[in-house]
Design a protein around this motif. Structure first.
Motif, PDB file in Angstrom:
ATOM      1  N   ALA A 194       0.825  -1.205   0.000  1.00 38.04           N
ATOM      2  CA  ALA A 194       0.000   0.000   0.000  1.00 38.04           C
ATOM      3  C   ALA A 194       0.863   1.260   0.000  1.00 38.04           C
ATOM      4  CB  ALA A 194      -0.929   0.003   1.214  1.00 38.04           C
ATOM      5  N   VAL A 195       1.921   1.269   0.816  1.00 39.06           N
ATOM      6  CA  VAL A 195       2.829   2.421   0.835  1.00 39.06           C
ATOM      7  C   VAL A 195       3.538   2.550  -0.508  1.00 39.06           C
ATOM      8  CG1 VAL A 195       4.930   3.342   1.890  1.00 39.06           C
ATOM      9  CG2 VAL A 195       3.126   2.400   3.327  1.00 39.06           C
ATOM     10  N   PHE A 196       3.948   1.427  -1.088  1.00 36.00           N
ATOM     11  CA  PHE A 196       4.602   1.422  -2.397  1.00 36.00           C
ATOM     12  C   PHE A 196       3.701   2.079  -3.441  1.00 36.00           C
ATOM     13  CE2 PHE A 196       8.224  -1.521  -3.846  1.00 36.00           C
ATOM     14  CZ  PHE A 196       8.717  -0.547  -4.687  1.00 36.00           C
ATOM     15  N   VAL A 197       2.437   1.638  -3.493  1.00 35.46           N
ATOM     16  CA  VAL A 197       1.495   2.179  -4.475  1.00 35.46           C
ATOM     17  C   VAL A 197       1.186   3.644  -4.181  1.00 35.46           C
ATOM     18  CG1 VAL A 197      -0.858   1.991  -5.365  1.00 35.46           C
ATOM     19  CG2 VAL A 197       0.492  -0.069  -4.999  1.00 35.46           C
ATOM     20  N   ALA A 198       1.066   3.990  -2.895  1.00 33.30           N
ATOM     21  CA  ALA A 198       0.767   5.376  -2.536  1.00 33.30           C
ATOM     22  C   ALA A 198       1.883   6.315  -2.979  1.00 33.30           C
ATOM     23  CB  ALA A 198       0.554   5.486  -1.029  1.00 33.30           C
ATOM     24  N   VAL A 199       3.144   5.882  -2.817  1.00 33.07           N
ATOM     25  CA  VAL A 199       4.261   6.709  -3.282  1.00 33.07           C
ATOM     26  C   VAL A 199       4.221   6.853  -4.801  1.00 33.07           C
ATOM     27  CG1 VAL A 199       6.775   6.829  -3.474  1.00 33.07           C
ATOM     28  CG2 VAL A 199       5.722   6.189  -1.305  1.00 33.07           C
ATOM     29  N   GLY A 228      14.605   9.618   0.956  1.00 26.53           N
ATOM     30  CA  GLY A 228      13.597   9.514   2.004  1.00 26.53           C
ATOM     31  C   GLY A 228      12.429   8.625   1.608  1.00 26.53           C
ATOM     32  N   LEU A 229      11.975   8.730   0.360  1.00 19.75           N
ATOM     33  CA  LEU A 229      10.863   7.899  -0.089  1.00 19.75           C
ATOM     34  C   LEU A 229      11.245   6.424  -0.107  1.00 19.75           C
ATOM     35  CD1 LEU A 229       9.437  10.089  -3.002  1.00 19.75           C
ATOM     36  CD2 LEU A 229       8.462   9.742  -0.721  1.00 19.75           C
ATOM     37  N   ILE A 230      12.457   6.116  -0.549  1.00 22.36           N
ATOM     38  CA  ILE A 230      12.905   4.724  -0.567  1.00 22.36           C
ATOM     39  C   ILE A 230      12.994   4.178   0.851  1.00 22.36           C
ATOM     40  CG2 ILE A 230      14.915   3.264  -1.038  1.00 22.36           C
ATOM     41  CD1 ILE A 230      15.300   4.739  -3.615  1.00 22.36           C
ATOM     42  N   LEU A 231      13.457   4.992   1.791  1.00 23.13           N
ATOM     43  CA  LEU A 231      13.551   4.540   3.184  1.00 23.13           C
ATOM     44  C   LEU A 231      12.163   4.253   3.756  1.00 23.13           C
ATOM     45  CD1 LEU A 231      15.244   3.950   5.669  1.00 23.13           C
ATOM     46  CD2 LEU A 231      15.142   6.382   6.243  1.00 23.13           C
ATOM     47  N   VAL A 232      11.187   5.115   3.458  1.00 28.65           N
ATOM     48  CA  VAL A 232       9.813   4.885   3.925  1.00 28.65           C
ATOM     49  C   VAL A 232       9.254   3.590   3.336  1.00 28.65           C
ATOM     50  CG1 VAL A 232       7.454   5.762   3.820  1.00 28.65           C
ATOM     51  CG2 VAL A 232       9.334   7.314   4.374  1.00 28.65           C
ATOM     52  N   ILE A 233       9.488   3.383   2.034  1.00 29.04           N
ATOM     53  CA  ILE A 233       9.011   2.159   1.383  1.00 29.04           C
ATOM     54  C   ILE A 233       9.661   0.935   2.011  1.00 29.04           C
ATOM     55  CG2 ILE A 233       9.059   0.857  -0.775  1.00 29.04           C
ATOM     56  CD1 ILE A 233       8.763   3.515  -2.255  1.00 29.04           C
ATOM     57  N   GLU A 234      10.957   1.001   2.264  1.00 26.26           N
ATOM     58  CA  GLU A 234      11.651  -0.160   2.824  1.00 26.26           C
ATOM     59  C   GLU A 234      11.201  -0.453   4.253  1.00 26.26           C
ATOM     60  OE1 GLU A 234      15.675  -1.298   0.831  1.00 26.26           O
ATOM     61  OE2 GLU A 234      15.971   0.476   2.066  1.00 26.26           O
TER      62      GLU A 234
END
Length: 238
Positions: free
Chosen positions: A170-175, A196-202
């Motif tokens: 869900a976070v992946f798709v939201a980004v 920062g976005l990659i860190l949130v996804i991971e």
């Protein structure tokens, strides 16, 4: 005669498949371009300094999203099969004080290793999949030690588990949707926000992958001969 014929046919089929695979490996066409060189040329635009992480979560991020989705589908199928047979016994707990004592020392180390692998993935081998696997291993050891994860018991716990399972995708798709709303392609991160976005996804993927692997372990059907284990132990050897 029939068993010999089937064995012969199986051997011939195996040889054909082996020859086809060998031909595909030896006669593979040369790549149209030098992909490692292309990655190194554009690594500064990615949100991670390590080429593998850059490929998985930036250059080929859609592929990674689909891989996580496949893992989630496997859990959904396992849940459906388990719910179809709700009376399946739970034999995972081992009444072993030594294992519990070891886990009291080992669990903090596993959590530390998982956090390190997640953080190190930006600059060296590691990332969400490795961190999630270590975190799942910690959960498996806890289950084997007889420790129940009370937060996932009951109806509310099952709902919480499902929400955490879909958190990563869900976070992946939201980004990805966010990058589209910002005028870029799906999962084409702005260079200033890529790290920062990659860190949130991971972070989200680590939790989802760990729970997915732990769920697959937990939902595995019990061995059919466990009920007869005591009989085999008492049976004298011939």
């Amino acid at each position: 005669m029939k068993p010999r014929l089937s064995t012969l046919l199986a051997a011939i089929a195996s040889l054909i498949v082996t020859a086809a695979l060998a031909f595909a490996v030896l006669e593979r066409p040369a790549p149209a371009e030098n992909l490692p060189q292309r990655v190194s040329q554009h690594i500064d635009e990615a949100g991670a300094a390590h080429p593998i992480t850059a490929v998985l979560l930036d250059f080929r991020s859609v592929d990674t999203l689909l891989e996580v989705a496949v893992l989630l589908v496997a859990v959904v199928v396992a849940l459906a099969l388990r719910e179809a047979q709700p009376d399946g016994p739970d034999r995972m707990g081992l009444d072993n004080p030594l294992l519990r004592a070891v886990m009291s020392w080992l669990l903090p180390l596993l959590l530390l290793v998982s956090a390190y692998l997640l953080w190190a993935g930006a600059t060296r081998p590691g990332g969400a999949f490795q961190a999630g696997a270590v975190l799942a291993a910690a959960g498996v050891l806890l289950r084997l030690a007889g420790v129940r994860l009370g937060g996932f018991a009951g109806t509310a716990g099952a709902t919480r588990l499902r929400l955490l399972l879909v958190l990563g995708p869900a976070v992946f798709v939201a980004v990805g949707i966010g990058t589209q709303l910002g005028g870029r392609a799906f999962l084409d991160y702005p260079p200033a926000l890529a790290g920062g976005l990659i860190l949130v996804i991971e972070l989200a993927l680590t939790l989802s992958i760990a729970l997915a692997l732990l769920s697959l372990f937990r939902l595995a059907p019990p061995q059919s001969d466990v009920e007869h284990l005591g009989e085999r132990r008492r049976r004298p050897r011939q």
